[in-house]
Write a protein that holds these residues in place. Structure first.
Motif, mmCIF file in Angstrom:
data_model
loop_
_atom_site.group_PDB
_atom_site.id
_atom_site.type_symbol
_atom_site.label_atom_id
_atom_site.label_comp_id
_atom_site.label_asym_id
_atom_site.label_seq_id
_atom_site.Cartn_x
_atom_site.Cartn_y
_atom_site.Cartn_z
ATOM 1 N N LEU A 64 0.929 -1.098 0.023
ATOM 2 C CA LEU A 64 -0.073 0.067 0.212
ATOM 3 C C LEU A 64 0.860 1.387 0.137
ATOM 4 C CD1 LEU A 64 -2.863 -1.271 2.517
ATOM 5 C CD2 LEU A 64 -2.978 -0.753 0.021
ATOM 6 N N ILE A 65 1.902 0.993 0.919
ATOM 7 C CA ILE A 65 2.911 2.380 0.704
ATOM 8 C C ILE A 65 3.419 2.611 -0.501
ATOM 9 C CG2 ILE A 65 5.108 3.156 1.698
ATOM 10 C CD1 ILE A 65 2.866 3.435 3.573
ATOM 11 N N GLY A 66 3.937 1.259 -1.247
ATOM 12 C CA GLY A 66 4.470 1.305 -2.594
ATOM 13 C C GLY A 66 3.388 1.871 -3.725
ATOM 14 N N ALA A 67 2.319 1.603 -3.487
ATOM 15 C CA ALA A 67 1.055 1.933 -4.385
ATOM 16 C C ALA A 67 0.800 3.443 -4.299
ATOM 17 C CB ALA A 67 -0.095 1.286 -4.140
ATOM 18 N N ALA A 68 1.063 3.957 -3.194
ATOM 19 C CA ALA A 68 0.826 5.344 -2.964
ATOM 20 C C ALA A 68 1.914 6.320 -3.789
ATOM 21 C CB ALA A 68 1.038 5.783 -1.455
ATOM 22 N N THR A 69 3.196 5.714 -3.573
ATOM 23 C CA THR A 69 4.581 6.233 -3.922
ATOM 24 C C THR A 69 4.656 6.007 -5.823
ATOM 25 O OG1 THR A 69 5.953 4.889 -3.214
ATOM 26 C CG2 THR A 69 5.440 6.788 -1.999
ATOM 27 N N ASP A 70 4.660 4.533 -6.114
ATOM 28 C CA ASP A 70 5.064 3.977 -7.359
ATOM 29 C C ASP A 70 3.849 3.277 -7.907
ATOM 30 O OD1 ASP A 70 7.499 5.061 -6.898
ATOM 31 O OD2 ASP A 70 8.459 3.383 -6.263
ATOM 32 N N LEU A 71 3.208 3.472 -8.505
ATOM 33 C CA LEU A 71 1.944 2.499 -9.035
ATOM 34 C C LEU A 71 2.676 1.679 -10.199
ATOM 35 C CD1 LEU A 71 -0.888 5.167 -9.493
ATOM 36 C CD2 LEU A 71 -0.583 3.312 -7.747
ATOM 37 N N ASP A 72 3.149 0.698 -9.490
ATOM 38 C CA ASP A 72 3.777 -0.464 -10.425
ATOM 39 C C ASP A 72 2.774 -1.668 -10.657
ATOM 40 O OD1 ASP A 72 4.016 -1.608 -7.970
ATOM 41 O OD2 ASP A 72 6.292 -1.676 -8.194
ATOM 42 N N ALA A 73 3.239 -2.469 -11.500
ATOM 43 C CA ALA A 73 2.161 -3.766 -11.693
ATOM 44 C C ALA A 73 1.997 -4.763 -10.365
ATOM 45 C CB ALA A 73 2.581 -4.669 -12.636
ATOM 46 N N GLU A 74 3.037 -4.738 -9.551
ATOM 47 C CA GLU A 74 3.039 -5.479 -8.299
ATOM 48 C C GLU A 74 2.057 -4.726 -7.379
ATOM 49 O OE1 GLU A 74 5.894 -6.677 -4.510
ATOM 50 O OE2 GLU A 74 6.692 -6.373 -6.294
ATOM 51 N N SER A 75 2.205 -3.342 -7.217
ATOM 52 C CA SER A 75 1.255 -2.855 -6.347
ATOM 53 C C SER A 75 -0.202 -2.732 -6.694
ATOM 54 C CB SER A 75 1.583 -1.396 -6.222
ATOM 55 O OG SER A 75 2.726 -0.965 -5.654
ATOM 56 N N PHE A 76 -0.595 -2.730 -7.934
ATOM 57 C CA PHE A 76 -1.944 -3.221 -8.622
ATOM 58 C C PHE A 76 -2.293 -4.397 -8.177
ATOM 59 C CE2 PHE A 76 -1.149 0.717 -11.236
ATOM 60 C CZ PHE A 76 -2.228 1.507 -10.920
ATOM 61 N N ALA A 77 -1.344 -5.541 -8.398
ATOM 62 C CA ALA A 77 -1.764 -6.930 -8.005
ATOM 63 C C ALA A 77 -2.267 -6.974 -6.530
ATOM 64 C CB ALA A 77 -0.540 -7.822 -8.464
ATOM 65 N N VAL A 78 -1.355 -6.331 -5.648
ATOM 66 C CA VAL A 78 -1.666 -6.469 -4.173
ATOM 67 C C VAL A 78 -3.013 -5.658 -3.808
ATOM 68 C CG1 VAL A 78 -0.923 -5.735 -2.032
ATOM 69 C CG2 VAL A 78 0.510 -6.646 -3.475
ATOM 70 N N ILE A 79 -3.269 -4.477 -4.604
ATOM 71 C CA ILE A 79 -4.331 -3.725 -4.312
ATOM 72 C C ILE A 79 -5.599 -4.644 -4.701
ATOM 73 C CG2 ILE A 79 -5.869 -1.759 -5.023
ATOM 74 C CD1 ILE A 79 -3.007 -0.175 -4.868
ATOM 75 N N ALA A 80 -5.549 -5.219 -5.972
ATOM 76 C CA ALA A 80 -6.571 -6.026 -6.438
ATOM 77 C C ALA A 80 -6.862 -7.193 -5.717
ATOM 78 C CB ALA A 80 -6.208 -6.595 -8.007
ATOM 79 N N ASP A 81 -5.830 -7.917 -5.142
ATOM 80 C CA ASP A 81 -5.695 -8.957 -3.985
ATOM 81 C C ASP A 81 -6.638 -8.758 -2.736
ATOM 82 O OD1 ASP A 81 -4.719 -10.984 -5.574
ATOM 83 O OD2 ASP A 81 -2.792 -10.841 -4.630
ATOM 84 N N LEU A 82 -6.464 -7.173 -2.323
ATOM 85 C CA LEU A 82 -6.950 -6.809 -1.232
ATOM 86 C C LEU A 82 -8.721 -6.668 -1.680
ATOM 87 C CD1 LEU A 82 -4.496 -4.141 0.119
ATOM 88 C CD2 LEU A 82 -5.366 -6.274 1.359
ATOM 89 N N ILE A 83 -8.860 -6.194 -2.504
ATOM 90 C CA ILE A 83 -10.018 -5.816 -3.203
ATOM 91 C C ILE A 83 -11.201 -7.142 -3.357
ATOM 92 C CG2 ILE A 83 -11.633 -5.011 -4.965
ATOM 93 C CD1 ILE A 83 -9.476 -2.815 -5.479
ATOM 94 N N ASP A 84 -10.292 -7.952 -3.787
ATOM 95 C CA ASP A 84 -10.881 -9.493 -3.992
ATOM 96 C C ASP A 84 -11.115 -10.127 -2.847
ATOM 97 O OD1 ASP A 84 -10.974 -8.980 -6.822
ATOM 98 O OD2 ASP A 84 -9.273 -10.310 -7.238
ATOM 99 N N GLY A 85 -10.215 -9.636 -1.849
ATOM 100 C CA GLY A 85 -10.253 -10.287 -0.480
ATOM 101 C C GLY A 85 -9.085 -11.436 -0.125
ATOM 102 N N ASP A 86 -8.337 -11.936 -1.021
ATOM 103 C CA ASP A 86 -7.488 -12.906 -1.041
ATOM 104 C C ASP A 86 -6.502 -12.741 -0.041
ATOM 105 O OD1 ASP A 86 -8.384 -14.175 -3.136
ATOM 106 O OD2 ASP A 86 -6.741 -13.407 -4.606
ATOM 107 N N MET A 87 -5.789 -11.235 0.024
ATOM 108 C CA MET A 87 -5.033 -11.234 1.065
ATOM 109 C C MET A 87 -5.661 -10.829 2.532
ATOM 110 S SD MET A 87 -1.865 -8.968 -0.628
ATOM 111 C CE MET A 87 -0.521 -9.060 0.637
ATOM 112 N N SER A 88 -6.758 -10.202 2.423
ATOM 113 C CA SER A 88 -7.494 -10.109 3.779
ATOM 114 C C SER A 88 -8.076 -11.222 4.247
ATOM 115 C CB SER A 88 -8.930 -9.201 3.273
ATOM 116 O OG SER A 88 -8.432 -7.955 2.780
ATOM 117 N N HIS A 89 -8.543 -12.186 3.423
ATOM 118 C CA HIS A 89 -9.009 -13.539 3.923
ATOM 119 C C HIS A 89 -7.832 -14.398 4.610
ATOM 120 C CE1 HIS A 89 -13.126 -13.402 2.745
ATOM 121 N NE2 HIS A 89 -12.691 -13.069 1.616
#
Length: 139
Positions: A64-89
């Protein structure tokens, strides 16, 4: 479980203990030892689960810190995982496992202490007094 020979000999060859007392005391020591081993194993597993939960949280935080500073593919993947609930679950599952293991560890620790107390109560009074004296000296 095999207890050390000196404990076995001290108990079985003690003229102040009957065979029944010796057998009962040795069984109490074995029970306490087994509970101690189980407690150590469970508490070690609980610590490992806690470490996994911390790593999961750090990964989420870092992304999330990386996504706030550098919007790279990995950050988007993590955000997508959070939205989908994978990492949250995963984090919730680890938190529930940590809670359950911690509760089990506490319960097993209490059983171990109770077992130790039962073992001490089975000792002859003179030996129990000796243990109490040594415990007081060590404080």
């Amino acid at each position: 479980m095999v207890i050390c020979g000196c404990i076995n000999d001290c108990i079985t060859e003690n003229p102040t203990l009957s065979d029944e007392q010796s057998t009962s005391l040795l069984q109490s020591i074995r029970d306490c030892h087994e509970l101690s081993k189980q407690t150590v194993e469970l508490c070690s597993s609980t610590l490992a689960t806690g470490r996994s939960l911390v790593e999961c949280g750090e990964s989420i935080h870092k992304s999330l810190i990386g996504a706030a500073t550098d919007l790279d593919a990995e950050s988007f993947a993590v955000i997508a995982d959070l939205i989908d609930g994978d990492m949250s679950h995963e984090a919730m599952g680890l938190a529930v496992a940590l809670k359950d293991k911690s509760s089990d560890c506490i319960s097993l620790s209490k059983q171990m202490v109770d077992s130790l107390e039962r073992s001490v109560k089975k000792l002859p009074d003179w030996f129990e007094n000796y243990i109490d004296m040594k415990a007081t000296e060590s404080v």
